[in-house]
Write an enzyme that holds these catalytic residues in place. Sequence first.
Site, PDB file in Angstrom:
ATOM      1  CG  HIS A  39      -9.035  -2.665  -1.799  1.00 27.19           C
ATOM      2  ND1 HIS A  39      -7.961  -1.810  -1.759  1.00 27.19           N
ATOM      3  CD2 HIS A  39      -9.062  -3.276  -0.586  1.00 27.19           C
ATOM      4  CE1 HIS A  39      -7.353  -1.912  -0.581  1.00 27.19           C
ATOM      5  NE2 HIS A  39      -8.015  -2.805   0.156  1.00 27.19           N
ATOM      6  CG  ASP A  41     -13.022   3.327  -2.889  1.00 31.85           C
ATOM      7  OD1 ASP A  41     -12.048   2.595  -3.174  1.00 31.85           O
ATOM      8  OD2 ASP A  41     -13.031   4.088  -1.881  1.00 31.85           O
ATOM      9  CB  ALA A 126     -10.246   0.158  14.507  1.00 30.69           C
ATOM     10  CB  SER A 130     -10.613   7.730  12.975  1.00 28.37           C
ATOM     11  OG  SER A 130      -9.364   7.183  12.647  1.00 28.37           O
ATOM     12  CG  ASP A 175     -12.815   5.386   3.733  1.00 29.52           C
ATOM     13  OD1 ASP A 175     -13.525   4.425   3.392  1.00 29.52           O
ATOM     14  OD2 ASP A 175     -11.586   5.304   3.902  1.00 29.52           O
TER      15      ASP A 175
HETATM   16  C1  GLA Z   1      -9.627   2.527   2.544  1.00 30.32           C
HETATM   17  C2  GLA Z   1      -9.766   3.653   1.532  1.00 30.32           C
HETATM   18  C3  GLA Z   1     -11.086   3.536   0.751  1.00 30.32           C
HETATM   19  C4  GLA Z   1     -11.282   2.153   0.172  1.00 30.32           C
HETATM   20  C5  GLA Z   1     -11.010   1.080   1.239  1.00 30.32           C
HETATM   21  C6  GLA Z   1     -11.019  -0.304   0.663  1.00 30.32           C
HETATM   22  O1  GLA Z   1     -10.599   2.647   3.550  1.00 30.32           O
HETATM   23  O2  GLA Z   1      -9.704   4.898   2.161  1.00 30.32           O
HETATM   24  O3  GLA Z   1     -11.126   4.517  -0.273  1.00 30.32           O
HETATM   25  O4  GLA Z   1     -10.493   1.950  -0.963  1.00 30.32           O
HETATM   26  O5  GLA Z   1      -9.773   1.273   1.903  1.00 30.32           O
HETATM   27  O6  GLA Z   1     -12.277  -0.601   0.163  1.00 30.32           O
END
Ligand code: GLA
Length: 391
Positions: A39, A41, A126, A130, A175
């Site tokens: 969290h 990013d 999960a 994806s 991601d």
């Molecule tokens: C999800 C979001 C990411 C990031 C994570 C937590 O995967 O898509 O941008 O904020 O949660 O780190």
Amino acid sequence: MSNEFSGCISRVVSIYQLKYGSPDLCAKSPGRINLIGEHTDYNLGFVLPAAIDKAIYIAIGKREDAEIHVTAADLEESFSVSISNMSKSTLDWPNYIMGIVDQLNKLGLTIGGFNAVIAGDVPLGAGLSSSAALECVTVYALNELFGLGLSKLDMVKLAQKAENQFVGLQCGIMDMFASMFGKADAVIQLDCRSLDYHYSPFNQEGIKIVLLDTCVKHSLASSEYNVRRTECESGVSEIQKSHPAVASLRDVNATMLEEVRNSVDQKVYNRCKYIVEEIQRLQDACIDLEQNNLIAFGKKMYLTHEGLSKLYEVSCKELDFLANFSKGNANVLGARMMGGGFGGCTINLVKEESVSDFISQAEIAFEKEFNTKLKSYIVSLGDGTSLVSID
Ligand code: GLA
């Protein structure tokens, strides 16, 4: 070439051939893990993700008209729409594809219609992204197919916008970045403010990355995710009153946060406290990694879990149970919930010789506690988005 790899690619190609003839090209984009920095990013801090050896694959080809026809082979679902008439679908997966096309349209990049077949071995729901993998493989394939000239970084930013605007999740950039830029055997140390990054070799000798999948996905996941983002922003607004140069929680230190303790809601304070600590923790953890001190690194993972559970409140009883279970096992160096939260996986650094014992003990304990089966995946770090040869 792993079986999964050849399995997915031959599946998308053969289904494509049956439906439309030869595809123009094939591409793949992997799922991701994140070692630490959760969290952070969208708070413009740092993250430490890596692409994994599980991916979404696409076989794609041009159409004469301006329609999109896509089949999701694993789900046995198909979807078609005219590019000029796209709107949010009640099916989940087409939204990631339409989101990409929508962003290309907004940039004035003209594409024609296309046929595509997708399949993959990234476990769905999960917390292995994806959806980012689907967005990245789509934009990458379209960029190649229509010669759009986008760079990998352009595509990452575009995929994030697709998710923010079309899908409606206010996610950060991690991601998509990990999926696109992943490199085998390396983690990516990414500064989400400057987007500077470098690869750190992840010395996995004697250690395996084991994901324990609760198979839980609470409906809260996306709504609460957006709420967390707003809570962080409201903390920043309060701090800005006396520190106008602060643009995000990246610029905040513990002293600044204490100054607003009584003027913000307790929840907002807790959210900000977790983020400020996590941004620092990640930087310390990177030093552990450089020194190849996975024991110190692992301890920080447990602290991250604690913060995500108690202060950020994005865990759930199944994830807490698994993190706690690992903590009691001397063969696990570190563990924590991974990704957005409210379900999905824990990530565990486990001594290689104990992996199978650890997994079977976790399965038994989990089933006893929740009367439901636990899934597990042992992952390796793989390369990012690329074309796949079909010869
Ligand atoms: C999800 C979001 C990411 C990031 C994570 C937590 O995967 O898509 O941008 O904020 O949660 O780190």
